[in-house]
Enzyme design. Structure first.
Site, PDB file in Angstrom:
ATOM      1  N   TYR A 220       0.838  -1.195   0.000  1.00  0.00           N
ATOM      2  CA  TYR A 220       0.000   0.000   0.000  1.00  0.00           C
ATOM      3  C   TYR A 220       0.877   1.252   0.000  1.00  0.00           C
ATOM      4  CZ  TYR A 220      -3.355   3.482   1.611  1.00  0.00           C
ATOM      5  OH  TYR A 220      -4.129   4.602   1.719  1.00  0.00           O
TER       6      TYR A 220
ATOM      7  N   LEU B  38     -34.083  11.831  18.319  1.00  0.00           N
ATOM      8  CA  LEU B  38     -34.925  10.665  18.562  1.00  0.00           C
ATOM      9  C   LEU B  38     -35.597  10.730  19.922  1.00  0.00           C
ATOM     10  CD1 LEU B  38     -32.555   7.860  17.267  1.00  0.00           C
ATOM     11  CD2 LEU B  38     -34.635   8.688  16.174  1.00  0.00           C
TER      12      LEU B  38
ATOM     13  N   GLU C  33     -30.317  -0.745  15.038  1.00  0.00           N
ATOM     14  CA  GLU C  33     -28.926  -0.332  14.843  1.00  0.00           C
ATOM     15  C   GLU C  33     -28.337   0.022  16.197  1.00  0.00           C
ATOM     16  OE1 GLU C  33     -29.497   3.102  12.397  1.00  0.00           O
ATOM     17  OE2 GLU C  33     -30.253   1.936  10.713  1.00  0.00           O
TER      18      GLU C  33
ATOM     19  N   LYS D  78     -26.707   2.121  18.873  1.00  0.00           N
ATOM     20  CA  LYS D  78     -26.640   3.588  18.933  1.00  0.00           C
ATOM     21  C   LYS D  78     -25.245   3.984  19.404  1.00  0.00           C
ATOM     22  CE  LYS D  78     -29.216   7.581  20.521  1.00  0.00           C
ATOM     23  NZ  LYS D  78     -28.030   8.324  20.991  1.00  0.00           N
TER      24      LYS D  78
ATOM     25  N   ASP E  31     -22.144   6.078  20.545  1.00  0.00           N
ATOM     26  CA  ASP E  31     -22.022   7.299  21.322  1.00  0.00           C
ATOM     27  C   ASP E  31     -20.969   8.180  20.664  1.00  0.00           C
ATOM     28  OD1 ASP E  31     -22.805   8.891  23.341  1.00  0.00           O
ATOM     29  OD2 ASP E  31     -21.757   7.828  24.936  1.00  0.00           O
TER      30      ASP E  31
ATOM     31  N   ARG F 275     -24.281  18.148  13.114  1.00  0.00           N
ATOM     32  CA  ARG F 275     -25.723  18.255  13.239  1.00  0.00           C
ATOM     33  C   ARG F 275     -26.131  19.661  13.712  1.00  0.00           C
ATOM     34  NH1 ARG F 275     -29.280  17.959  17.233  1.00  0.00           N
ATOM     35  NH2 ARG F 275     -31.367  17.275  16.657  1.00  0.00           N
TER      36      ARG F 275
ATOM     37  N   TYR G  43     -25.876   5.778   8.681  1.00  0.00           N
ATOM     38  CA  TYR G  43     -27.112   5.102   9.067  1.00  0.00           C
ATOM     39  C   TYR G  43     -28.404   5.740   8.563  1.00  0.00           C
ATOM     40  CZ  TYR G  43     -26.726   8.610  12.790  1.00  0.00           C
ATOM     41  OH  TYR G  43     -26.572   9.783  13.478  1.00  0.00           O
TER      42      TYR G  43
ATOM     43  N   LYS H 114     -32.760   3.285  25.205  1.00  0.00           N
ATOM     44  CA  LYS H 114     -31.525   3.673  25.889  1.00  0.00           C
ATOM     45  C   LYS H 114     -31.182   2.705  27.012  1.00  0.00           C
ATOM     46  CE  LYS H 114     -29.617   7.399  25.394  1.00  0.00           C
ATOM     47  NZ  LYS H 114     -30.015   8.806  25.274  1.00  0.00           N
TER      48      LYS H 114
ATOM     49  N   CYS I 119       3.330   3.853  55.073  1.00  0.00           N
ATOM     50  CA  CYS I 119       2.344   2.878  54.599  1.00  0.00           C
ATOM     51  C   CYS I 119       1.214   2.740  55.616  1.00  0.00           C
ATOM     52  CB  CYS I 119       3.033   1.540  54.376  1.00  0.00           C
ATOM     53  SG  CYS I 119       1.885   0.192  54.038  1.00  0.00           S
TER      54      CYS I 119
ATOM     55  N   CYS J 164       1.650  -1.082  57.150  1.00  0.00           N
ATOM     56  CA  CYS J 164       2.775  -1.530  57.975  1.00  0.00           C
ATOM     57  C   CYS J 164       3.589  -0.380  58.556  1.00  0.00           C
ATOM     58  CB  CYS J 164       3.686  -2.452  57.164  1.00  0.00           C
ATOM     59  SG  CYS J 164       4.596  -1.603  55.869  1.00  0.00           S
TER      60      CYS J 164
ATOM     61  N   CYS K 144       5.240   1.367  49.143  1.00  0.00           N
ATOM     62  CA  CYS K 144       5.620   1.052  50.513  1.00  0.00           C
ATOM     63  C   CYS K 144       6.926   0.286  50.448  1.00  0.00           C
ATOM     64  CB  CYS K 144       4.527   0.202  51.157  1.00  0.00           C
ATOM     65  SG  CYS K 144       5.126  -0.800  52.525  1.00  0.00           S
TER      66      CYS K 144
ATOM     67  N   CYS L 235       5.324  -6.032  55.171  1.00  0.00           N
ATOM     68  CA  CYS L 235       4.031  -5.413  54.883  1.00  0.00           C
ATOM     69  C   CYS L 235       2.999  -6.492  54.606  1.00  0.00           C
ATOM     70  CB  CYS L 235       4.147  -4.464  53.695  1.00  0.00           C
ATOM     71  SG  CYS L 235       2.628  -3.557  53.414  1.00  0.00           S
TER      72      CYS L 235
HETATM   73 ZN   LIG Z   1       3.370  -1.495  53.877  1.00  0.00          ZN
END
Ligand SMILES: [Zn+2]
Length: 684
Positions: free
Chosen positions: A39, A86, A117, A119, A121, A140, A240, A328, A422, A425, A440, A446
């Site tokens: 290509y 719609l 179809e 829909k 988003d 639109r 569509y 929906k 942490c 521990c 940590c 730990c």
């Molecule tokens: Zn820890």
């Protein structure tokens, strides 16, 4: 130099046609006929010829998709036929009521024939073609007037610049051999989830604000004043609806969709025609189940009455047609208060902040906790305790905080800072340069890290120890019987029987499972060790190269990095892991316990799958998908995401869906996991 201008012209036209044909195969049909290299060669030849002969330039040449510089502002486009919106229905009952109200009462009969179809988003657009060439692309807008985004629309590869003039052998009335003088179609411009995530990752790296969802990202990309930016965003389109047409008007919507495909437009492969309203209701419910399996987001299903005469008879009420409705799905986002931020400690010590929310309903589920990624993310998005936040929940994944709603920020919202020790521990927390996660440092003290390490060790993709669930693990740890995974292999029946509610038979079963886990192949063991960044795929690649755990441990960072598919992050993490005395001691104990440190090479040999392309789909029983894919690659095979004519084999597990269907329709060979093993034992 005398050049035969006519032959140049002919060559230019042939090249343009050929390239557009391949674009169509690749972007619209998802079924390329030539390699990327072939290509590119055509494209380069065309570019060179056009550069030599600027007088023969054509604005619809495939080289001209990306226009020149940015615009000062978008022009406006008045829609010849308004772009309606719609009505929505939110339940089966409402869907049936819509049918009763419109079809039964207005048409006075039980109408049949609907088109469903997904829909998407995204962002609705109108594309106008004059004499088969793209003339105007518009948003639109308010339905009557939109913005002229033609230059940006042209950058979308699945939008044909020139319509196809061949008529296929589709059923229905015979249509003209050339595209109509004027045709305006409508469709949805969108971004796939993958493309959206990639764009956000890049923006994150560049310190730019993130897009909240693919729809915002698609809208932002299409409404760029600089088409060169739009061109970098892999926008796509599904067409569509018919806006207007000068001739050959189809009789039904289904026929229109078929015609769109013949003209070269991309239509959604999941569009479906249903006979009765019962079938429609059933299909809408089915779509709700599989919405997460698509590569793009959908928020419902559009139901349209198929017959165009019936559509005209029903007309519209205000801006909403009576003959269509959007079924929906429950929403996946909601806003709520962020009450507090907690911190979890992961297997490798990462501190993972999470949001504690005022409970909120999202898509029928009460959400109280949500992920906040990491502290950098919290800072960049400026999320504060007390904020109103947008929370998103999609499918089975953990709900996530998308970001704060700044306009509703209370004055007492408090910025968050990472704890310095942490929370589990008390060890100091460090943040290494170039890493987004704080950690940590109390690795072996730990409890949170040890717990996660155990869970990972026994999990299905790792040592797969049956019967060692979280409850038992927790009792074992609490009783002080195990501290690290190597301790599992020193467990005795007496000790197990000392645990509460442990019977004779269960103790035997657990010991048997632990014993059996010693036989797991080397890639599983390497994965189970839980070395940072070393996933199941990397484990297979490392095993294939080094052949034994000892060889891997002895390897230098450079040697590890030289393995195909292994990056510097993984290499340095392995070297760090091996350098740690505690880790080495643990590995010695595993060796003493008799785990398999050597890779047993089966009959397979290098390169035995070269030249073959595989796709893996469905839930697999014996190995993870990553493992199988890595094995294929290590044997010289290729792994692809989608089934096309170039696919040699589709390997299927349970619940294989659309890919299996595609393979069946193309006649691609389908293998079970057992078949695949047999193929390796007895290569083609
Ligand atoms: Zn820890």
């Amino acid at each position: 130099m005398a050049v035969d201008i006519q032959s140049v012209q002919a060559r230019l036209q042939a090249l343009r046609k050929q390239i557009e044909h391949h674009n169509h195969r690749y972007y619209v049909l998802d079924d390329p006929e030539v390699s990327d290299g072939e290509y590119d060669a055509l494209m380069r030849e065309l570019q060179a010829l056009e550069a030599e002969h600027p007088e023969l330039q054509d604005p619809d040449s495939p080289t001209q998709r990306v226009g020149a510089g940015p615009l000062a502002a978008f022009g406006t486009v008045e829609h010849a036929v308004p772009m309606l919106s719609l009505s929505n229905t939110f339940s089966k009952e409402e869907l049936r009521a819509w049918y009763e109200r419109n079809m039964v009462r207005r048409l006075g009969r039980d109408a049949t024939g609907f088109v469903l179809e997904p829909k998407i988003d995204g962002l609705a657009v109108s594309l106008t073609y004059r004499d088969g060439r793209l003339a105007v692309g518009a948003t639109r807008g308010n339905g009557l007037v939109g913005e002229d985004v033609t230059a940006n629309i042209r950058t979308i590869r699945s939008v044909p610049l020139v319509l196809a003039d061949a008529v296929t052998s589709a059923p229905g009335p015979r249509r003209a051999r050339v595209p109509p003088e004027l045709i305006e179609v409508r469709g949805e411009v969108y971004l796939s989830r993958t493309a959206f995530n990639k764009i956000n990752e890049e923006r994150m790296a560049a310190g730019l604000p993130l897009f909240a969802n693919p729809r915002n990202c698609a809208a932002g990309s299409l409404r760029q004043l600089d088409p060169r930016i739009t061109a970098t965003r892999p926008l796509d389109i599904f067409v569509y609806a018919l806006g207007q047409v000068s001739e050959n008007e189809p009789r039904s919507h289904w026929q229109a969709l078929e015609w769109f495909r013949e003209l070269g437009f991309r239509t959604n492969p999941y569009n479906r025609r249903c006979e009765t309203i019962d079938e429609v209701v059933e299909q809408c419910a089915a779509w709700q189940e599989r919405r997460e399996s698509l590569e793009y987001e959908i928020d419902g299903v559009v139901v349209k009455l198929d017959n165009l005469d019936d559509q005209r008879e029903l007309g519209a009420v205000g801006r909403e047609p009576r003959w269509a409705t959007a079924y929906k799905f429950p929403p996946t986002q909601a806003t709520t208060r962020l009450l507090d931020i907690g911190v979890n400690v992961g297997r490798t010590g990462s501190l993972n902040p999470f949001a504690i929310l005022e409970p909120v309903q999202i898509g029928g589920v009460t959400v109280k906790l949500a992920s906040l990624h990491n502290d950098e993310d919290i800072r960049r998005k400026d999320i504060r305790v007390g904020d109103w936040v947008l929370v998103q929940r999609a499918g089975e994944v953990i709900p996530q905080v998308v970001g704060p709603v700044l306009s509703r920020r209370p004055p007492d919202a408090v910025p968050w800072t990472l704890p310095e020790t942490c929370p589990v521990c008390g060890s100091p927390v460090v943040k290494l340069e170039g890493e987004s996660m704080a950690r940590c440092t109390g690795r072996l003290v730990c409890r949170a890290q040890l717990w996660e390490t155990f869970k990972h060790w026994v999990s299905r993709g790792a040592m797969d120890i049956d019967g060692l669930g979280e409850k038992l693990l927790s009792s074992l740890m609490n009783a002080g019987l195990v501290k690290t995974p190597a301790d599992l292999y020193g467990l005795t029946k007496d000790r197990l029987l000392g645990l509460e509610r442990m019977g004779d038979k269960s103790a035997d079963n657990i010991l048997r499972s632990i014993e059996a886990s010693k036989q797991r192949p080397l890639p599983r063991l390497i994965f189970a060790l839980g070395i940072r960044h070393v996933g199941d795929q990397a484990a297979v690649l490392l095993t294939g190269h080094f052949g034994s755990l000892d060889a891997l441990m002895a390897a230098s960072e450079t040697e590890i990095q030289a393995v195909e598919g292994i990056g510097p992050k993984i290499a340095s993490s392995i070297v760090d892991y091996v350098a740690d005395e505690g880790n080495r001691a643990q590995i010695e104990r595993l060796r003493q316990a008799g785990l398999r440190f050597e890779h047993e090479r089966a009959a397979s040999r290098e390169g035995q799958l070269s030249g073959l392309t595989f796709v893996v789909t469905g839930r697999l029983a014996r190995a993870t998908r990553g493992e199988i894919e890595a094995r294929i690659k290590s044997l010289g095979g290729q792994v692809a995401d989608a089934v096309t004519r170039k696919t040699d084999y589709l390997i299927v597990g349970e619940d294989a869906g659309s890919k299996l269907k595609k393979a069946e329709s193309l006649g691609t060979k389908v293998l079970t996991e057992d078949d695949f093993e047999a193929l390796l034992a007895n290569p083609p």
